[in-house]
Design a protein around this motif. Structure first.
Motif, PDB file in Angstrom:
ATOM      1  N   SER A  63      33.336  50.737  52.152  1.00 22.68           N
ATOM      2  CA  SER A  63      34.389  50.892  52.897  1.00 22.68           C
ATOM      3  C   SER A  63      34.334  51.912  54.033  1.00 22.68           C
ATOM      4  O   SER A  63      34.847  51.636  54.919  1.00 22.68           O
ATOM      5  CB  SER A  63      35.266  51.332  51.724  1.00 22.68           C
ATOM      6  OG  SER A  63      35.223  52.102  50.892  1.00 22.68           O
ATOM      7  N   LYS A 115      39.126  47.892  40.378  1.00 26.59           N
ATOM      8  CA  LYS A 115      40.604  47.792  40.665  1.00 26.59           C
ATOM      9  C   LYS A 115      41.590  47.829  39.759  1.00 26.59           C
ATOM     10  O   LYS A 115      41.060  47.484  38.320  1.00 26.59           O
ATOM     11  CB  LYS A 115      40.714  46.290  41.388  1.00 26.59           C
ATOM     12  CG  LYS A 115      40.101  46.193  43.006  1.00 26.59           C
ATOM     13  CD  LYS A 115      40.433  45.013  43.502  1.00 26.59           C
ATOM     14  CE  LYS A 115      39.625  44.894  45.025  1.00 26.59           C
ATOM     15  NZ  LYS A 115      40.055  43.502  45.468  1.00 26.59           N
ATOM     16  N   ALA A 172      43.003  53.851  48.206  1.00 24.15           N
ATOM     17  CA  ALA A 172      42.733  52.918  46.782  1.00 24.15           C
ATOM     18  C   ALA A 172      43.287  53.578  45.758  1.00 24.15           C
ATOM     19  O   ALA A 172      43.460  52.662  44.675  1.00 24.15           O
ATOM     20  CB  ALA A 172      41.243  52.655  46.829  1.00 24.15           C
ATOM     21  N   THR A 222      36.289  56.222  43.616  1.00 29.04           N
ATOM     22  CA  THR A 222      37.706  56.369  43.478  1.00 29.04           C
ATOM     23  C   THR A 222      38.307  55.927  42.202  1.00 29.04           C
ATOM     24  O   THR A 222      39.044  56.422  41.683  1.00 29.04           O
ATOM     25  CB  THR A 222      38.337  55.500  44.632  1.00 29.04           C
ATOM     26  OG1 THR A 222      37.639  54.269  44.646  1.00 29.04           O
ATOM     27  CG2 THR A 222      38.288  55.936  45.989  1.00 29.04           C
ATOM     28  N   GLU A 258      34.367  47.812  44.201  1.00 33.18           N
ATOM     29  CA  GLU A 258      35.208  48.888  43.558  1.00 33.18           C
ATOM     30  C   GLU A 258      36.343  48.403  42.498  1.00 33.18           C
ATOM     31  O   GLU A 258      36.595  47.451  42.475  1.00 33.18           O
ATOM     32  CB  GLU A 258      36.405  49.472  44.845  1.00 33.18           C
ATOM     33  CG  GLU A 258      35.717  50.059  46.005  1.00 33.18           C
ATOM     34  CD  GLU A 258      35.075  51.497  45.892  1.00 33.18           C
ATOM     35  OE1 GLU A 258      35.841  52.216  45.408  1.00 33.18           O
ATOM     36  OE2 GLU A 258      34.086  51.630  46.301  1.00 33.18           O
TER      37      GLU A 258
END
Lengths: 390, 286, 336, 251
Positions: free
Chosen positions: A40, B117, A257, A228, B115
């Motif tokens: 990202s 989620k 996020a 994250t 990533e």
């Protein structure tokens, strides 16, 4: 659908390459982990790099010479990054290399680019990446990890006036080394963390770690991780436990996020992350002029709506190209030795992301005053707000 | 300490459920599929997609996820098992399922992103429930119900009895007219649905994350091997033991040695009791 | 054999000459770097090939042994200033020792158990590299010294690696063509038959596994000095999968097949950008296609085509034993 | 004269007794038949002689040497070779290489010597190749030396397996249903091979369903039923034994 953006970017860069017609263009190699884990930041930085190149070329290039951008997707793999660095140096024969984005890749490519004698704009935060003796032509644009950590530590100790610190790192390469540095810097400031642990970035639940930190008497939790998911779980665990403790740490704490991963939006309060003066709205709610101007100019490119990622990445990418422009202008060409000379005598070069100063002894261009703590939950349109003084 | 116990049991339940899925596929094909953990991953990712992105109610999302899992299980059989079992080379199924697992994982990574989620809240419950939170009890409860249902299925239903017959002697079953190919396809579908159910139930714990699959393939296997291949009780015990060991070791010595500790458990059990705690010793084939 | 082996031999020599002169005809240093990388991977794959391709033991975790060799070299030659040559030998030796420690418990396990054990080993190594930060540099990694003149330049480094790769290839080829190779294939294709003629199955598996540990250690050291900097991000599990795929795609039970597989799979993603985008997904698709369509590997495909092209033997002669000759043959080999 | 002896061997699988105190001896230069209905324990006995199953009670010996606890490999080393009901060959290797595998235990060189292609290794390889080739030519497979084993027909596979067993330089060869699936003419040739083995002093244990073939070629025959020995003697005696006729041969 994340993969479409880098693809479009790649096509765009190809188009840029093919339409560059100036006789002797300035070739910039851009090593960017556009796909793969941790893409990202690279995707956003790429927006800035592309935009700067377009702007400069539309304005006639640098001293009449167009910029030709050669982009390679390293996928976050150091082996690939090394291959592409070799390729940039010996096949594409570029004048500059920007990147790579991740520290792990940079550690592997910087010596290669240095050996080839090519000026390298560094955008990784790990301290070991710059060294005026070993890599005389590597100049860092981004802040160092130390600058982030020092700011966060100062904020916890001096502003929040907390001294019982719990450090939580993740077990990735970045997490382990940052947690270690954080503990060292704290100890230098005379504070020994009351609790310190490393957590697998995919660990499903951090209640236990927080309970232990609480039992150890911590009054502030400092996570050093770029994951994250892990940070969101940390915030969730704190909220679910109902523990009123401040969280201060890595910029990823304020990544947009995180919002979707939180159990409740209010779990994001009382969390502070290292951010940038340039990306922080003042008391009047206004961004610094340079940032505002770039946001406005780029907004159509970014879809016209509110920006939903951290804009500082874009600004950093944008600035790297302008650092190249500055160096070429000042050196009067692309001779590597002249470029080195030009950059190491650069003082207070105005950028969007920061103002840069390099000296023959110091290759870290980012000023200490450029870092400021942000409210983690203050994300809006790509930028942040600073916490009110307590 | 109670917190460690419950988190350990919750993650152990997910390992146990994966081990159950291994067992269901193993019963009809004598194959341990590398895709097993990925079936659970699909349940989590698709569950999150249906609810969060498509805005469905959790109940239809659950059934749709089960369907996705069952389809993926069935696909495992069609692509990676059926053609390969016909040949006598016993290494091929390992290769084919490994290939399929890689494709599934990387495909999800490209589509869903790398990533983690969020996974939606399934039951209305406040987040401050602490250890009574659904993210712990859903996987634990689901896995227990799953094991009990499997036991009933094996004992009470025709198909269940056929599975047992096939697992004891596939040749004899075929000789008596059992359609072993169809039965195997069904078992893979069931295993896929079970895996997806586990992934769905544990979604709030793991988040919807593409890399969960490989972790579960390994840890589910460790639970299976510790408990004993083919034994559902063993799967539960092995899963719980591994989950607790993981949680307590992370609590006591930190998170840096998770895999080392898990594999240590596996090695100790294999050295002392190669067939696992509840497994049966197999006669050497000639 | 002696008559037909002349042609491949001449071919090998020609290829070797071409490779040895690469620095003089290669377009640029990037190609030399790529060739050196292929040589490093091949040194590992050549040893792994004996385990996977010949012995049929599906190890997907050799990246762990590679990392051990790389870190050993970086620590010994970099931090403790050992001579790179001694550090190189030590890396190979340590790789062998670790191969022994991994093989002893795991090689007795059935196929899937073994594969999982090797995968777990790779994960454990990755975990320990991070956990033992004082030794390994943790997440920051270590810089790695090169070799002394005349191997310091990229061309010199490449030639060094080519030399070692050639020796390893020759050794692997020797193992393959002598009784060891046959016994390994027997362990892979028919362990029961192998035992029945007295092949010590476990001991042989262990021997080649240790040998593969040595080559993995050597490859790790050479790769590390080629990269000049190593971090944990380099030694991801997918890399172990990559080595494995090189062998399966090239063809089990062959040396040339996996060699070609390694070269092509290393170079292809560098040259064809769309493949690089797919990354590991591409390896998965390739592996599945090969396993389903040509389980013996692409190398075997060529072999079969060649066999088809050769004139067919017309009608099998009758199987007619000759009692006198058979008796003579048996008596001749009678034990003293 | 040292014989291969099974002395009162018993084998149980779970609660099931597959073999109950069965005794049998194979003399060098003798063809010993082992017959009985399916499930009577013939292959189990053969597997115990080779070491695939441990002996629950009783002993397996060659002469005075007790082999009851010896591994399969050890028994191969003292000269027990076997074939399998379904030929177990290496499909991708040539016929010659398959036969050479039988000579594995004569390989004295270690891994390193092989990897470095020491002269000794090459000499061994040459010697083994010549021997294997001679045996295959004697068996009539000389025309197929370079053919891959997966291209062989059934009879060729069976003969190749016998060839591999012979290259082991066996004192005893145990054949598990070698005539299975062969045509009449092929069985006749198999008979030639087995007689040649006997003439060379090799003891042959022949597990077989083809009773005509067994009675025609064997010196002695043992009959098993339900894990017990029911008759042991010359082919003539066994053939006319009422018990054997009742349980196996039929009237």
């Amino acid at each position: 659908m994340d993969f479409r953006r880098p693809l479009a970017a790649l096509l765009l860069s190809l188009a840029t390459v093919s339409t560059a017609w100036a006789e002797s263009p300035i070739r910039i190699g851009w090593l960017s982990s556009l796909t793969g884990a941790l893409s990202s930041a690279a995707v956003a930085e790429n927006q800035g790099v592309q935009f700067a190149v377009e702007e400069i070329n539309q304005a006639g290039g640098i001293g009449g010479r167009k910029i030709e951008l050669v982009t390679y997707d390293t996928q976050g793999d150091p082996t690939k990054a090394v291959n592409f660095a070799q390729r940039l140096a010996f096949v594409d024969k570029v004048h500059f290399v920007i990147g790579p984005v991740n520290s792990g890749e940079s550690l592997a490519t910087v010596p290669i680019v240095a050996k080839a004698g090519i000026p390298n704009i560094i955008i990784g935060t790990i301290d070991e990446l710059v060294d005026p003796k070993r890599f005389p032509r590597a100049f860092r644009a981004i802040n160092t990890n130390r600058q982030w950590i020092t700011s966060a530590n100062d904020y916890a100790l001096k502003t929040l006036k907390k001294s019982k610190i719990a450090i939580i790192g993740d077990t990735s390469g970045y997490g382990t080394s940052s947690a270690k540095t954080a503990a060292e810097l704290l100890e230098k400031a005379g504070v020994k963390p009351v609790f310190s642990t490393l957590v697998d970035p995919n660990k499903t639940d951090l209640t236990d770690e927080l309970a232990k930190a609480k039992a150890a008497g911590a009054d502030v939790v400092m996570p050093w991780s770029a994951a994250t998911g892990l940070l969101a779980r940390l915030l969730n665990a704190r909220g679910d436990m109902g523990w009123k403790v401040s969280i201060v740490g890595h910029p990823a704490l304020m990544a947009p996020a995180i919002r979707k991963l939180l159990n409740k939006p209010e779990y994001w309060t009382d969390a502070y992350a290292a951010g940038y003066v340039s990306m922080t709205a003042g008391a009047d709610g206004k961004l610094p002029a340079a940032t505002k101007s770039l946001v406005d100019r780029m907004r159509p490119k970014l879809g016209g709506a509110e920006i939903d990622f951290m804009f500082w990445w874009v600004a950093l990418g944008y600035d790297t190209v302008h650092i190249v422009e500055h160096a070429v202008k000042k050196a009067g060409g692309t001779d590597p030795a002249a470029i080195q000379k030009a950059l190491e005598t650069t003082s207070d070069l105005k950028g969007v992301y920061a103002d840069y100063t390099w000296t023959p002894q110091d290759r870290n261009g980012f000023p200490d005053v450029g870092v400021v703590m942000n409210l983690a939950d203050s994300f809006k349109d790509g930028t942040y707000r600073a916490p009110k003084a307590p | 300490m109670l917190g460690v116990l419950i988190t350990g049991l919750a993650i152990g339940a997910l390992y146990a459920a994966t081990a159950l899925a291994y067992n269901v596929m193993y019963s009809t094909s004598k194959v341990l599929s590398v895709t097993t953990g990925h079936l659970a991953m699909l349940g989590g990712v698709f569950g999150a997609w249906f609810v969060t992105e498509l805005g469905w109610h959790p109940v239809p999302a659950l059934f749709a996820s089960l369907a996705v899992g069952a389809f993926a299980g069935w696909l495992t059989d069609v692509i990676a098992i059926r053609r390969v079992l016909a040949r006598s080379d016993e290494h091929l199924w390992l290769l084919s399922t490994l290939a399929l697992a890689t494709i599934v994982q990387q495909g999800v990574a490209l589509w869903w992103g790398t990533e983690p989620k969020p996974f939606p809240r399934l039951l209305p419950q406040d987040f401050t429930a602490g250890l009574a939170d659904q993210k712990y009890w859903l996987p634990i409860g689901t896995t227990i119900v799953m094991a009990a249902a499997l036991e009933l299925f094996y004992r009470r239903t025709l198909y269940g009895k056929l599975f047992v017959a096939m697992s004891e002697d596939a040749f004899a079953a075929r000789a008596r007219g059992v359609e072993t190919d169809r039965l195997r396809a069904i078992s893979y579908g069931i295993a896929g649905a079970l895996g997806a159910l586990a992934g769905f139930a544990a979604g709030q714990l793991t988040f919807a994350f593409f890399a969960v699959g490989l972790t579960l393939t390994l840890n589910g296997f460790i639970a299976l091997a510790v408990g004993g291949l083919g034994s559902n009780v063993g799967a539960l015990v092995g899963g719980a033991a591994l989950g607790l060991l993981n949680a307590f070791s992370a609590n006591l010595i930190g998170g840096e040695y998770q895999n080392t500790v898990s594999v240590g458990l596996l090695m100790i059990v294999l050295l002392l009791k190669p067939e696992g705690l509840f497994g049966s010793r197999r006669v050497r084939p000639v | 054999m002696s008559g037909t082996s002349l042609r491949p031999m001449a071919g090998s020599v020609a290829v070797l000459v071409a490779l040895a002169t690469l620095p003089w005809w290669a377009g640029d240093q990037y190609q030399i770097h790529l060739a050196a990388l292929i040589a490093a991977w091949w040194i590992l794959v050549a040893g792994l090939n004996l385990v996977v391709g010949f012995g049929g033991q599906l190890s997907i975790g050799h990246v762990g042994l590679l990392a051990i060799g790389a870190y050993a070299f970086a620590i010994l030659a970099g931090r403790h200033d050992w001579s790179p040559w001694i550090a190189l030998a030590a890396s190979g030796g340590l790789g062998g020792v670790c191969g022994l420690l991994l093989g002893l418990p795991s090689l007795r396990l059935p196929g899937f158990y073994f594969a999982m054990a090797t995968m777990a080993f790779a994960l454990i190594v990755a975990e320990l590299v991070l956990a033992l930060g004082d030794l390994t540099g943790g997440g920051v990694g270590l810089s790695v010294p090169g070799f002394p003149e005349p191997f310091e330049s990229p061309a010199g480094h490449y030639l060094l690696m080519l030399g070692i790769a050639t020796i390893i290839t020759w050794c692997a080829w020797n193992v393959a063509r002598f009784p060891w190779g046959r016994a390994l294939v027997a362990i892979r294709d028919n362990p029961v038959a192998a035992e029945s003629v007295g092949v010590p199955v476990f001991r042989m598996k262990l021997a080649v596994f240790v040998a593969s540990g040595v080559t993995a250690g050597l490859a790790g050291a050479l790769f590390a000095s080629l990269q000049s900097y190593i971090t944990p991000d380099t030694f991801v599990f997918e890399l172990g999968l990559f080595f494995f795929v090189c062998i399966i795609i090239g063809g089990r039970g062959s040396i040339a097949g996996p060699l070609a597989g390694t070269a092509i799979l290393t170079a292809l993603p560098e040259l064809v950008a769309p493949l690089a985008k797919l990354g590991t997904l591409f390896y998965g698709l390739l592996l599945l296609a090969v396993v389903l369509l040509v389980p013996e590997g692409i190398g075997r495909l060529f072999q079969v085509i060649l066999e088809r092209l050769r004139p067919r033997e017309t009608a099998s002669p009758v199987l007619e034993p000759d009692a006198a000759r058979l008796a003579a043959a048996i008596r001749r080999q009678e034990r003293p | 004269m040292t014989a291969l002896v099974a002395d009162g061997v018993t084998k149980r699988f779970g609660g099931l007794t597959a073999l109950a105190a069965v005794s049998l001896d194979v003399q060098p230069g003798e063809v010993h038949g082992l017959i009985g209905p399916n499930g009577s324990g013939k292959t189990t006995l053969l597997n115990m002689l080779c070491g695939y199953y441990p002996v629950d009670e009783g002993a397996v010996r060659i002469g005075e040497e007790d082999l009851s606890r010896a591994s399969v490999q050890r028994r191969a080393a003292v000269g027990i070779a076997r074939t399998f009901q379904k030929p177990r060959l290496l499909p991708t290797q040539t016929v010659l290489e398959n036969a050479m595998l039988g000579g594995w235990r004569d390989t004295r060189t270690g891994f390193l010597a092989a990897a470095l292609s020491m002269p000794r290794v090459r000499a061994e390889q040459r010697e083994l190749r010549d021997r294997a080739q001679a045996v295959l030519e004697g068996l009539g497979l000389g025309y197929a030396l370079k053919r891959r084993a997966q291209l062989l027909d059934h009879a060729e596979s069976r003969f190749l397996e016998i060839g591999r067993a012979l290259v082991l330089r066996p004192r005893f060869v145990l054949l598990d249903e070698p005539a299975g699936g062969l045509t009449g003419a092929e069985i006749e040739r198999l008979g030639i091979v087995i007689r040649t083995l006997r003439d060379c002093g090799i003891g042959v244990l022949l597990v077989e369903h083809h009773t005509e073939f067994v009675f025609g070629i064997c010196d002695r025959v043992t009959t098993l039923n339900l894990g017990r020995m029911i008759r042991h003697g010359t082919p003539h005696e066994v053939r006319h034994d009422p018990e054997v006729i009742r349980v196996y041969l039929g009237s």
